[in-house]
Write an enzyme that holds these catalytic residues in place. Structure first.
Site, PDB file in Angstrom:
ATOM      1  N   CYS A   9     -11.584  36.907  18.102  1.00 60.80           N
ATOM      2  CA  CYS A   9     -10.787  35.572  19.761  1.00 60.80           C
ATOM      3  C   CYS A   9      -8.994  35.708  19.299  1.00 60.80           C
ATOM      4  CB  CYS A   9     -11.051  34.130  19.129  1.00 60.80           C
ATOM      5  SG  CYS A   9     -10.832  33.498  17.674  1.00 60.80           S
ATOM      6  N   GLY A  10      -8.547  36.799  18.853  1.00 63.39           N
ATOM      7  CA  GLY A  10      -7.434  36.539  18.424  1.00 63.39           C
ATOM      8  C   GLY A  10      -6.592  37.213  17.861  1.00 63.39           C
ATOM      9  N   VAL A  42      -3.964  37.269  14.713  1.00 66.20           N
ATOM     10  CA  VAL A  42      -3.300  36.469  13.244  1.00 66.20           C
ATOM     11  C   VAL A  42      -1.816  37.408  12.962  1.00 66.20           C
ATOM     12  CG1 VAL A  42      -3.400  35.680  11.214  1.00 66.20           C
ATOM     13  CG2 VAL A  42      -6.033  36.145  12.265  1.00 66.20           C
ATOM     14  N   LYS A  55      -2.934  32.116  14.290  1.00 68.18           N
ATOM     15  CA  LYS A  55      -3.754  32.938  15.001  1.00 68.18           C
ATOM     16  C   LYS A  55      -2.993  32.806  16.732  1.00 68.18           C
ATOM     17  CE  LYS A  55      -7.331  33.915  14.078  1.00 68.18           C
ATOM     18  NZ  LYS A  55      -8.786  34.320  13.422  1.00 68.18           N
ATOM     19  N   GLU A  95      -3.726  27.392   6.768  1.00 65.73           N
ATOM     20  CA  GLU A  95      -2.971  27.818   5.486  1.00 65.73           C
ATOM     21  C   GLU A  95      -3.319  29.634   5.649  1.00 65.73           C
ATOM     22  OE1 GLU A  95      -6.498  26.172   3.799  1.00 65.73           O
ATOM     23  OE2 GLU A  95      -5.572  26.516   1.901  1.00 65.73           O
ATOM     24  N   GLU A 151      -3.325  34.461   0.971  1.00 63.18           N
ATOM     25  CA  GLU A 151      -3.285  36.242   0.260  1.00 63.18           C
ATOM     26  C   GLU A 151      -4.449  37.423  -0.090  1.00 63.18           C
ATOM     27  OE1 GLU A 151       1.584  34.869  -0.384  1.00 63.18           O
ATOM     28  OE2 GLU A 151       0.336  36.228  -0.034  1.00 63.18           O
ATOM     29  N   GLY A 161      -6.430  38.200   1.548  1.00 63.35           N
ATOM     30  CA  GLY A 161      -6.822  38.667   3.081  1.00 63.35           C
ATOM     31  C   GLY A 161      -8.600  38.763   3.706  1.00 63.35           C
ATOM     32  N   ASP A 199     -19.746  31.173  13.780  1.00 69.92           N
ATOM     33  CA  ASP A 199     -19.200  32.681  13.102  1.00 69.92           C
ATOM     34  C   ASP A 199     -19.486  32.918  12.143  1.00 69.92           C
ATOM     35  OD1 ASP A 199     -16.907  34.334  15.414  1.00 69.92           O
ATOM     36  OD2 ASP A 199     -19.638  35.025  14.743  1.00 69.92           O
ATOM     37  N   LYS A 220     -19.552  35.484   8.896  1.00 66.24           N
ATOM     38  CA  LYS A 220     -19.175  36.723   8.951  1.00 66.24           C
ATOM     39  C   LYS A 220     -17.886  37.091   7.759  1.00 66.24           C
ATOM     40  CE  LYS A 220     -16.817  37.386  13.733  1.00 66.24           C
ATOM     41  NZ  LYS A 220     -16.611  37.658  14.998  1.00 66.24           N
ATOM     42  N   ASN A 242     -14.167  35.766   9.009  1.00 65.43           N
ATOM     43  CA  ASN A 242     -13.850  35.023   8.754  1.00 65.43           C
ATOM     44  C   ASN A 242     -14.327  33.886   7.392  1.00 65.43           C
ATOM     45  OD1 ASN A 242     -13.798  34.731  11.591  1.00 65.43           O
ATOM     46  ND2 ASN A 242     -15.929  34.145  11.655  1.00 65.43           N
ATOM     47  N   ASP A 297     -12.329  30.126  11.119  1.00 62.92           N
ATOM     48  CA  ASP A 297     -12.788  29.573  12.046  1.00 62.92           C
ATOM     49  C   ASP A 297     -13.827  29.103  12.847  1.00 62.92           C
ATOM     50  OD1 ASP A 297     -11.803  33.357  14.099  1.00 62.92           O
ATOM     51  OD2 ASP A 297     -11.244  31.649  13.332  1.00 62.92           O
ATOM     52  N   THR A 349     -20.013  41.099  18.031  1.00 60.60           N
ATOM     53  CA  THR A 349     -21.058  41.986  17.496  1.00 60.60           C
ATOM     54  C   THR A 349     -22.491  40.904  16.919  1.00 60.60           C
ATOM     55  OG1 THR A 349     -19.882  41.682  15.628  1.00 60.60           O
ATOM     56  CG2 THR A 349     -19.135  43.713  16.947  1.00 60.60           C
TER      57      THR A 349
HETATM   58  C1  LIG Z   1      -6.174  33.423   9.770  1.00 62.22           C
HETATM   59  C2  LIG Z   1      -5.769  33.887   7.821  1.00 62.22           C
HETATM   60  N1  LIG Z   1      -5.874  32.541   8.003  1.00 62.22           N
HETATM   61  O1  LIG Z   1      -5.918  31.174   8.159  1.00 62.22           O
HETATM   62  C3  LIG Z   1      -5.810  35.100   7.657  1.00 62.22           C
HETATM   63  C4  LIG Z   1      -6.372  36.143   8.371  1.00 62.22           C
HETATM   64  C5  LIG Z   1      -6.208  37.062   7.595  1.00 62.22           C
HETATM   65  C6  LIG Z   1      -5.355  37.695   6.792  1.00 62.22           C
HETATM   66  O2  LIG Z   1      -5.090  38.655   6.039  1.00 62.22           O
HETATM   67  C7  LIG Z   1      -5.040  36.120   5.966  1.00 62.22           C
HETATM   68  C8  LIG Z   1      -4.803  34.596   7.038  1.00 62.22           C
HETATM   69  O3  LIG Z   1      -4.209  34.001   5.915  1.00 62.22           O
END
Ligand SMILES: C/C(=N\O)c1ccc(O)cc1O
Length: 319
Positions: free
Chosen positions: A29-30, A32, A47, A97, A100, A102, A142, A144, A147, A163, A182
């Site tokens: 959906c987008g 980041v 996002k 938020e 770090e 990921g 959702d 997965k 998320n 998400d 998916t």
């Molecule tokens: C969606 C998101 N945080 O809210 C996020 C997404 C990818 C990433 O590497 C680190 C992050 O904090």
């Protein structure tokens, strides 16, 4: 409106508050991006969601603002906080938020599962987060690996679910949009009953079962393969295989948890609350570790702070 380096248009008031940096993730959906709050230099995730992915009519936009209010009140250590929200005519900007570590997706390398103890620590935190969402009337729908976010690069770290807000904010999911991503993590009743009787919180229990399967086995239980039925058919039949070479060394209790979540009939599937009571999670060391991550002691309670303060029996001016 000012344009950032990769042509993304950001609203002026957004630019005044945040300095946008590089891309850090992309989802269905987008995109980041990493950003810095100018006043505090605090790092955040932004996002960016193109509204054409979420066809919205006037009422939906009003719903978005109302949903944002609900989500602002959502507060759990394992749920990503929505910190700010902007929109232009064709785009939503959700300030979240930053984590770090990921996405969990990048941690579960193809073919290699996580250590069982690490998978258990992460899974327990996911269950706590989803149980809180359900208690607040929110079905994630959702769940997965993309998320599930990790707070640091350490194996033993806090995780947060994200998400859960998009589908809630950006107008309720339609079945067609649900089917555009998916399907690997979607529960059977989404295909068989969603259009009629709808579906409930048990869909999240199924998705958590798929997530746990991937974390332990290092491969997906339902996947595209020329000689196999479609993923949707595999899911509806509840057909999955625990390949011995991939699951050797994984405890019977962990496998039992997976099998009780990947049950096609939602009324027979293990509920989130029951999963939290499953023997596999009655592990005092893991529970203590998880609680310390979720509810870290205040600075004044840590031994570091104690070391700084002179003890009563030590020399000192008494202040
Ligand atoms: C969606 C998101 N945080 O809210 C996020 C997404 C990818 C990433 O590497 C680190 C992050 O904090």
């Amino acid at each position: 409106d000012l344009v950032s380096d990769d042509q993304t248009i950001f609203p002026k008031e957004f630019q005044e508050k945040y300095l946008v940096s590089r891309g850090i993730g992309t989802g269905v959906c987008g995109e980041v991006k990493l950003a810095f709050e100018r006043a505090t230099c605090k790092k955040v995730a932004v996002k960016i969601i193109n509204k054409k992915n979420f066809p919205s009519v006037g009422t939906a936009t009003r719903n978005a603002e109302r949903e944002i209010e609900i989500l602002r009140r959502i507060d759990h250590p394992c749920l990503i906080k929505t910190e700010d929200f902007y929109q232009t005519e064709d785009t939503y900007y959700i300030v979240l938020e930053l984590m770090e570590g990921g996405e969990l997706f990048n941690r579960v390398k193809a073919g290699h599962g996580l250590d069982e103890a690490v998978a258990k620590l992460y899974f327990y935190q996911m269950l706590m987060a989803v149980e809180y969402l359900h208690r607040n009337g929110i079905i994630h729908r959702d769940l997965k690996p993309e998320n599930i976010l990790l707070a640091s690069q350490a194996k033993t770290c806090l995780i947060k679910v994200t998400d859960f807000n998009q589908s809630k904010i950006l107008e309720g999911e339609t079945l067609s949009r649900t089917l555009c991503g998916t399907p690997s993590y979607l529960a059977p009743e989404v295909f068989t009953h969603a259009a009629t009787t709808g579906y409930g919180p048990a869909v999240d229990a199924w998705s958590l079962g798929v997530l746990l399967f991937v974390c332990l086995g290092g491969y997906a239980p339902f996947y595209e393969h020329p000689s196999r039925p479609s993923v949707q058919e595999q899911i509806i039949q509840g057909e999955f295989t625990m390949v011995p070479s991939k699951w050797k060394g994984i405890s019977d209790q962990a496998k039992d948890m997976v099998r009780k979540l990947l049950v096609v009939d939602p009324s027979l599937r293990l509920s989130i609350t029951s999963a939290l009571k499953h023997p596999w999670l009655q592990d005092p060391a893991m529970l203590a570790q998880a609680n310390k991550l979720m509810y870290p002691p205040e600075d004044s309670d840590t031994e570091l702070a104690h070391n700084k303060r002179p003890r009563e029996d030590e020399e000192g001016d008494g202040n």
